[in-house]
Write a protein that holds these residues in place. Structure first.
Motif, mmCIF file in Angstrom:
data_model
loop_
_atom_site.group_PDB
_atom_site.id
_atom_site.type_symbol
_atom_site.label_atom_id
_atom_site.label_comp_id
_atom_site.label_asym_id
_atom_site.label_seq_id
_atom_site.Cartn_x
_atom_site.Cartn_y
_atom_site.Cartn_z
ATOM 1 N N ARG A 1 0.836 -1.193 0.000
ATOM 2 C CA ARG A 1 0.000 0.000 0.000
ATOM 3 C C ARG A 1 0.879 1.254 0.000
ATOM 4 N N LEU A 2 0.366 2.308 -0.621
ATOM 5 C CA LEU A 2 1.017 3.621 -0.606
ATOM 6 C C LEU A 2 0.124 4.582 0.158
ATOM 7 N N ARG A 3 0.700 5.253 1.165
ATOM 8 C CA ARG A 3 -0.035 6.234 1.962
ATOM 9 C C ARG A 3 0.655 7.589 1.818
ATOM 10 N N ILE A 4 -0.086 8.585 1.324
ATOM 11 C CA ILE A 4 0.447 9.927 1.088
ATOM 12 C C ILE A 4 -0.221 10.880 2.076
ATOM 13 N N PHE A 5 0.551 11.397 3.034
ATOM 14 C CA PHE A 5 0.003 12.267 4.067
ATOM 15 C C PHE A 5 0.203 13.736 3.694
ATOM 16 N N GLY A 6 -0.835 14.530 3.921
ATOM 17 C CA GLY A 6 -0.749 15.960 3.676
ATOM 18 C C GLY A 6 -2.024 16.499 3.066
ATOM 19 N N ASP A 7 -2.167 17.800 3.116
ATOM 20 C CA ASP A 7 -3.303 18.488 2.512
ATOM 21 C C ASP A 7 -2.801 19.481 1.485
ATOM 22 N N GLY A 8 -3.694 19.940 0.625
ATOM 23 C CA GLY A 8 -3.310 20.941 -0.351
ATOM 24 C C GLY A 8 -4.262 20.994 -1.523
ATOM 25 N N PRO A 9 -4.029 21.928 -2.430
ATOM 26 C CA PRO A 9 -4.981 22.190 -3.521
ATOM 27 C C PRO A 9 -5.071 21.092 -4.559
ATOM 28 N N ARG A 10 -4.128 20.157 -4.619
ATOM 29 C CA ARG A 10 -4.149 19.111 -5.644
ATOM 30 C C ARG A 10 -4.800 17.812 -5.163
ATOM 31 N N ARG A 11 -5.499 17.847 -4.022
ATOM 32 C CA ARG A 11 -6.114 16.618 -3.515
ATOM 33 C C ARG A 11 -7.084 16.021 -4.524
ATOM 34 N N GLY A 12 -7.960 16.846 -5.093
ATOM 35 C CA GLY A 12 -8.941 16.332 -6.047
ATOM 36 C C GLY A 12 -8.282 15.707 -7.259
ATOM 37 N N GLU A 13 -7.260 16.363 -7.777
ATOM 38 C CA GLU A 13 -6.552 15.832 -8.945
ATOM 39 C C GLU A 13 -5.878 14.500 -8.620
ATOM 40 N N LEU A 14 -5.254 14.404 -7.451
ATOM 41 C CA LEU A 14 -4.574 13.167 -7.074
ATOM 42 C C LEU A 14 -5.578 12.040 -6.820
ATOM 43 N N THR A 15 -6.705 12.380 -6.205
ATOM 44 C CA THR A 15 -7.755 11.386 -5.996
ATOM 45 C C THR A 15 -8.263 10.847 -7.328
ATOM 46 N N GLY A 16 -8.418 11.739 -8.297
ATOM 47 C CA GLY A 16 -8.843 11.311 -9.627
ATOM 48 C C GLY A 16 -7.830 10.404 -10.295
ATOM 49 N N LEU A 17 -6.555 10.673 -10.061
ATOM 50 C CA LEU A 17 -5.502 9.842 -10.646
ATOM 51 C C LEU A 17 -5.524 8.443 -10.021
ATOM 52 N N VAL A 18 -5.761 8.370 -8.726
ATOM 53 C CA VAL A 18 -5.878 7.072 -8.063
ATOM 54 C C VAL A 18 -7.028 6.270 -8.665
ATOM 55 N N GLU A 19 -8.154 6.926 -8.866
ATOM 56 C CA GLU A 19 -9.318 6.253 -9.446
ATOM 57 C C GLU A 19 -9.058 5.854 -10.895
ATOM 58 N N GLN A 20 -8.401 6.714 -11.639
ATOM 59 C CA GLN A 20 -8.102 6.425 -13.045
ATOM 60 C C GLN A 20 -7.297 5.149 -13.202
ATOM 61 N N HIS A 21 -6.373 4.913 -12.273
ATOM 62 C CA HIS A 21 -5.517 3.718 -12.345
ATOM 63 C C HIS A 21 -6.102 2.533 -11.574
ATOM 64 N N GLY A 22 -7.291 2.693 -11.040
ATOM 65 C CA GLY A 22 -7.897 1.601 -10.283
ATOM 66 C C GLY A 22 -7.128 1.229 -9.042
ATOM 67 N N LEU A 23 -6.582 2.248 -8.349
ATOM 68 C CA LEU A 23 -5.722 2.003 -7.191
ATOM 69 C C LEU A 23 -6.424 2.279 -5.865
ATOM 70 N N GLY A 24 -7.742 2.338 -5.875
ATOM 71 C CA GLY A 24 -8.468 2.685 -4.664
ATOM 72 C C GLY A 24 -8.143 1.811 -3.476
ATOM 73 N N GLY A 25 -7.846 0.538 -3.698
ATOM 74 C CA GLY A 25 -7.499 -0.348 -2.596
ATOM 75 C C GLY A 25 -6.027 -0.365 -2.265
ATOM 76 N N HIS A 26 -5.238 0.411 -3.010
ATOM 77 C CA HIS A 26 -3.780 0.373 -2.841
ATOM 78 C C HIS A 26 -3.171 1.717 -2.458
ATOM 79 N N VAL A 27 -3.803 2.828 -2.815
ATOM 80 C CA VAL A 27 -3.249 4.158 -2.549
ATOM 81 C C VAL A 27 -4.283 4.953 -1.759
ATOM 82 N N SER A 28 -3.854 5.567 -0.658
ATOM 83 C CA SER A 28 -4.754 6.397 0.140
ATOM 84 C C SER A 28 -4.112 7.754 0.402
ATOM 85 N N LEU A 29 -4.958 8.773 0.566
ATOM 86 C CA LEU A 29 -4.528 10.126 0.903
ATOM 87 C C LEU A 29 -5.238 10.529 2.200
#
Length: 392
Positions: free
Chosen positions: A236-264
Motif C-alpha cells: 500500500r502507498l499512503r500519502i500524508f498531507g493536505d493541499g490544492p491538488r487533492r482532487g486531482e490526485l484522488t482522480g488519478l488514483v481512481e483512473q488507475h484503479g488504485l483505490g485499494g492500494h493508494v490512500s490520501l
C-alpha cells in the motif's frame, strides 16, 4: 543575544515553519532573548509548540478571512506592493499594506540579529534594515527553483546582507557563484530528534508526506506505484498531507484503479507513528530545498527511494547505501527502484540501518550550536567561514 525571527505565517503549518520554530525554541532554551514575528496572522494559535520564553507577535491580523486593508480581490493587483517581485511563491500575501508593515518593522530595528526566512522578507530586510542590526537571510529552497525576476533581485540586493544561510552544499556553491562577495553559510535544518522508534520492516507500506502541490510530485509517485502493484499487490502507498491538488490526485488514483492500494489520509498528528509502521519512504519531488520529512523518515530506519531532484536528496542520500536515487521525473525508474526495494527485505533492513546513521548528522544538538556560533561571529564583526557544518 537578542534574536528576532521574521516569518510569513508563524501560525501556519509546513516544513519551513516547523524548522524555524524549532530553531527559535533552541535559542530560547540556550538563554537568548528570542522574538518570533509573523508577517500575517490567520489563526488563533500557533500550530507548533513555542517555548514560553519566546515573544510572539504579528504585523498584520488577517483572522476571520479579512483581506488586508479591506481590499476586494479584483483590486488586489493595483494595490500589490512594489518591493516583492512577481514569481516569489508567496507574492499573493504582499499587498501594499502588508509590504509596508514589513518595511516599517525592519526600518524600526536598532540592534540584535534579524533572521528572515524567505526571499520576499530577505529582500525587504536587505533594503530597509539598518546596518546596526545583524541581517541573516535564510534560504530554504534551492536557487534554481526561483524564476528569473527573483534571481535578478537576489543578485541585486542580497550583497547588502551580513550572511545568507543555505541548507546544502549544492546550494552553497550556487549562491557563491551568484554572490561571490557575500558570506554564504551552509547550516542544514535539524530534525526533531534522532532517537526514534525504528521500522521493523513487517508492514507492506510505502509512505510519503508533504503539501499536495505540484512541487511534491505525488502525481508521478502514483503513476510509478501503479506499475508496482501488479508485482506486489499486498503493498500500500499512503500519502500524508493536505493541499490544492487533492482532487486531482484522488482522480488519478481512481483512473488507475488504485483505490485499494493508494490512500490520501490528509494531514496527521501522528506522522512519527506512521513512519515507524512503514517499510519504505518515497520522495517524488520535482524540486526541494532540504527534504526534512525524508530525513525524519531516515531516523526511523526507513530506506528511501527518491528522485535525484534539485536539491537535497543527493546531498543527503548515498545511492545504494541508505537509499536509491533515480533520475528526476523518471516515473519508470522510480517504479523500478520501488519494485527492487519492496521485493528485498534484507536490502530494506540494511539500507534502513544506514539511513538511521546518516540522519544522526542532523541532530539538534549538532546543528543548533552552529547558529549560535554564526550569530556570535557576526555580532562581533568576525570573518565568517562558509564550512560551518561537518556533514555532506
Amino acid at each position: 543575544m537578542k534574536i528576532r525571527y521574521l516569518m510569513l505565517h508563524a501560525y501556519g503549518m509546513g516544513g519551513t515553519i516547523r524548522t524555524v520554530v524549532n530553531q527559535a525554541n533552541a535559542m530560547a532554551a540556550a538563554g537568548h532573548q528570542v522574538e518570533l514575528v509573523s508577517v500575517v496572522r490567520r489563526r488563533e494559535d500557533p500550530q507548533f509548540r513555542l517555548d514560553p520564553r519566546i515573544t510572539l507577535s504579528a504585523l498584520v491580523d488577517q483572522r476571520g478571512g479579512r483581506r488586508p486593508d479591506s481590499v476586494p480581490r479584483r483590486a488586489w493587483r493595483r494595490l500589490r506592493g512594489k518591493m516583492v517581485p512577481r514569481g516569489e511563491f508567496a507574492a499573493d500575501y504582499f499587498t501594499e499594506a502588508v509590504e509596508r508593515a514589513v518595511m516599517d518593522y525592519c526600518a524600526g530595528l536598532r540592534d540584535g540579529v534579524l533572521v528572515t526566512t524567505r526571499p520576499a522578507l530577505n529582500l525587504i530586510s536587505a533594503r530597509r534594515t539598518p546596518r546596526s542590526v545583524v541581517r541573516v537571510a535564510q534560504e530554504h529552497m534551492n536557487l534554481s527553483a526561483y524564476p528569473e525576476p527573483i534571481l535578478r533581485e537576489i543578485a541585486r540586493h542580497y550583497g547588502r546582507l551580513d550572511a545568507v544561510t543555505v541548507l546544502t552544499r549544492t546550494n552553497r556553491l550556487e549562491y557563491q557563484r551568484l554572490l561571490p562577495r557575500t558570506p554564504i553559510v551552509q547550516i542544514p535544518n535539524a530534525v526533531h530528534k534522532v532517537d526514534q522508534e525504528p521500522s521493523q520492516q513487517v508492514n507492506p507500506v510505502v509512505v510519503a508526506a508533504g503539501r499536495l502541490v505540484p512541487q511534491k510530485g505525488f502525481d508521478l509517485l502514483i503513476e510509478a506505484f501503479a506499475q508496482v502493484v501488479p508485482e506486489h499487490p499486498e503493498w500500500r502507498l499512503r500519502i500524508f498531507g493536505d493541499g490544492p491538488r487533492r482532487g486531482e490526485l484522488t482522480g488519478l488514483v481512481e483512473q488507475h484503479g488504485l483505490g485499494g492500494h493508494v490512500s490520501l489520509p490528509g494531514r496527521t498528528d501522528r506522522l512519527e507513528r506512521e513512519l515507524s509502521d512503514a517499510s519504505v519512504y518515497a520522495l517524488s519531488s520535482r524540486f526541494e530545498g532540504l527534504p526534512m520529512v525524508m530525513i525524519e523518515a531516515m531516523t526511523h530506519a526507513l530506506p528511501v527511494v527518491a528522485f535525484d531532484c534539485p536539491t537535497g536528496p543527493g546531498d543527503v542520500l548515498r545511492d545504494g547505501v541508505d537509499g536509491v536515487l533515480v533520475p528526476p521525473r523518471d516515473v519508470d525508474a522510480l517504479a523500478a527502484a520501488l519494485d527492487r526495494v519492496i521485493g528485498d527485505r534484507r536490502l530494506r533492513v540494511r539500507m534502513g540501518r544506514e539511513a538511521a546513521k546518516t540522519a544522526r548528522a542532523y541532530a539538534p544538538e549538532l546543528v543548533m550550536p552552529l547558529w549560535e556560533d554564526l550569530f556570535a561571529q557576526l555580532l562581533h564583526g568576525e570573518r565568517v567561514q562558509d564550512d560551518f557544518w561537518g556533514g555532506r
